[in-house]
Design a protein around this motif. Structure first.
Motif, mmCIF file in Angstrom:
data_model
loop_
_atom_site.group_PDB
_atom_site.id
_atom_site.type_symbol
_atom_site.label_atom_id
_atom_site.label_comp_id
_atom_site.label_asym_id
_atom_site.label_seq_id
_atom_site.Cartn_x
_atom_site.Cartn_y
_atom_site.Cartn_z
ATOM 1 N N MET A 13 0.178 -1.460 0.198
ATOM 2 C CA MET A 13 0.171 0.025 0.014
ATOM 3 C C MET A 13 0.749 1.778 -0.025
ATOM 4 O O MET A 13 0.502 1.917 -0.777
ATOM 5 C CB MET A 13 -1.095 -0.087 1.369
ATOM 6 N N GLU A 14 1.518 0.935 0.356
ATOM 7 C CA GLU A 14 2.768 2.287 0.583
ATOM 8 C C GLU A 14 3.202 2.357 -0.579
ATOM 9 O O GLU A 14 3.346 3.815 -1.223
ATOM 10 C CB GLU A 14 4.500 2.108 1.694
ATOM 11 N N ALA A 15 3.916 1.409 -1.824
ATOM 12 C CA ALA A 15 4.812 1.884 -2.701
ATOM 13 C C ALA A 15 3.151 2.767 -3.442
ATOM 14 O O ALA A 15 3.208 3.507 -4.012
ATOM 15 C CB ALA A 15 4.735 0.926 -3.486
ATOM 16 N N PHE A 16 1.745 1.895 -3.708
ATOM 17 C CA PHE A 16 0.849 2.796 -4.087
ATOM 18 C C PHE A 16 1.055 4.215 -3.592
ATOM 19 O O PHE A 16 0.596 5.321 -5.157
ATOM 20 C CB PHE A 16 0.005 2.106 -4.319
ATOM 21 N N ALA A 17 1.211 4.114 -2.970
ATOM 22 C CA ALA A 17 1.330 6.231 -2.293
ATOM 23 C C ALA A 17 2.234 6.976 -2.340
ATOM 24 O O ALA A 17 1.905 8.042 -3.111
ATOM 25 C CB ALA A 17 1.423 5.828 -0.737
ATOM 26 N N GLN A 18 3.034 6.213 -3.405
ATOM 27 C CA GLN A 18 4.449 7.266 -3.066
ATOM 28 C C GLN A 18 4.127 7.231 -5.034
ATOM 29 O O GLN A 18 4.326 8.672 -5.247
ATOM 30 C CB GLN A 18 5.711 6.115 -3.588
ATOM 31 N N PRO A 48 1.423 11.027 -6.058
ATOM 32 C CA PRO A 48 1.337 12.483 -7.008
ATOM 33 C C PRO A 48 2.118 12.253 -8.091
ATOM 34 O O PRO A 48 1.730 12.867 -9.000
ATOM 35 C CB PRO A 48 3.070 12.660 -5.766
ATOM 36 N N LEU A 49 2.785 11.351 -9.054
ATOM 37 C CA LEU A 49 3.229 10.985 -10.275
ATOM 38 C C LEU A 49 1.728 10.833 -10.917
ATOM 39 O O LEU A 49 1.732 11.629 -12.586
ATOM 40 C CB LEU A 49 3.951 10.253 -10.516
ATOM 41 N N ILE A 50 0.933 10.532 -10.728
ATOM 42 C CA ILE A 50 -0.198 9.624 -11.194
ATOM 43 C C ILE A 50 -1.415 11.242 -11.465
ATOM 44 O O ILE A 50 -1.220 11.786 -12.331
ATOM 45 C CB ILE A 50 -1.114 8.749 -10.948
ATOM 46 N N ILE A 64 0.522 14.224 -11.867
ATOM 47 C CA ILE A 64 1.042 15.214 -11.979
ATOM 48 C C ILE A 64 0.555 14.987 -13.061
ATOM 49 O O ILE A 64 0.119 15.814 -14.513
ATOM 50 C CB ILE A 64 2.109 15.327 -12.078
ATOM 51 N N PHE A 65 0.789 13.834 -14.008
ATOM 52 C CA PHE A 65 0.518 13.376 -15.112
ATOM 53 C C PHE A 65 -0.834 13.507 -15.569
ATOM 54 O O PHE A 65 -1.215 14.491 -16.817
ATOM 55 C CB PHE A 65 0.252 11.688 -15.621
ATOM 56 N N ALA A 66 -1.527 13.359 -14.694
ATOM 57 C CA ALA A 66 -3.507 13.996 -14.908
ATOM 58 C C ALA A 66 -3.405 15.765 -15.185
ATOM 59 O O ALA A 66 -4.152 16.219 -16.350
ATOM 60 C CB ALA A 66 -4.756 13.279 -14.110
ATOM 61 N N ILE A 67 -2.825 16.041 -14.373
ATOM 62 C CA ILE A 67 -3.113 18.287 -14.709
ATOM 63 C C ILE A 67 -2.210 18.097 -15.539
ATOM 64 O O ILE A 67 -3.016 18.807 -16.698
ATOM 65 C CB ILE A 67 -2.554 18.432 -13.527
ATOM 66 N N MET A 68 -1.420 17.135 -16.812
ATOM 67 C CA MET A 68 -0.778 17.510 -17.447
ATOM 68 C C MET A 68 -1.350 17.363 -18.980
ATOM 69 O O MET A 68 -1.723 17.977 -19.528
ATOM 70 C CB MET A 68 0.960 16.684 -17.983
ATOM 71 N N TYR A 69 -2.077 16.301 -18.622
ATOM 72 C CA TYR A 69 -3.397 15.950 -19.453
ATOM 73 C C TYR A 69 -3.806 16.462 -20.248
ATOM 74 O O TYR A 69 -4.787 17.186 -21.341
ATOM 75 C CB TYR A 69 -3.089 14.630 -20.027
#
Length: 92
Positions: free
Chosen positions: A1-6, A9-11, A13-18
């Motif tokens: 679960m901790e890996a997904f939480a990391q 933010p990248l997801i 950022i990509f959504a905002i850029m899109y």
């Protein structure tokens, strides 16, 4: 679960850029393509080089013949049309 939480933010950022960059640019390209495909004889256009002229002939291989002034005609690639100043009415 901790890996997904990391990766959250990248997801985000990509959504905002899109939505802020990629999607509007795709829409602009689609609108430009539609404008270029609807060009017809008699339209006043501006090329990306800043030339203003009247379309005298729409050729097959992605070209236009544009009259810049009386007796001065040039061949222009359709995709270099930046703007249509005035449209002619479609023939009835």
């Amino acid at each position: 679960m901790e890996a997904f939480a990391q990766f959250v933010p990248l997801i985000l950022i990509f959504a905002i850029m899109y939505f802020l960059l990629i999607r509007p640019q795709q829409r602009k390209l689609k609108d430009h393509k539609k404008m270029v495909e609807s060009l017809r004889r008699g339209d006043m256009i501006v090329t990306q080089g800043g030339l203003i002229g009247k379309v005298t002939k729409v050729k097959e291989d992605n070209e236009l013949e544009v009259e810049l002034s009386e007796g001065v005609k040039v061949r222009v690639v359709q995709s270099t049309v930046a703007q249509v100043l005035s449209k002619t009415e479609p023939a009835a």
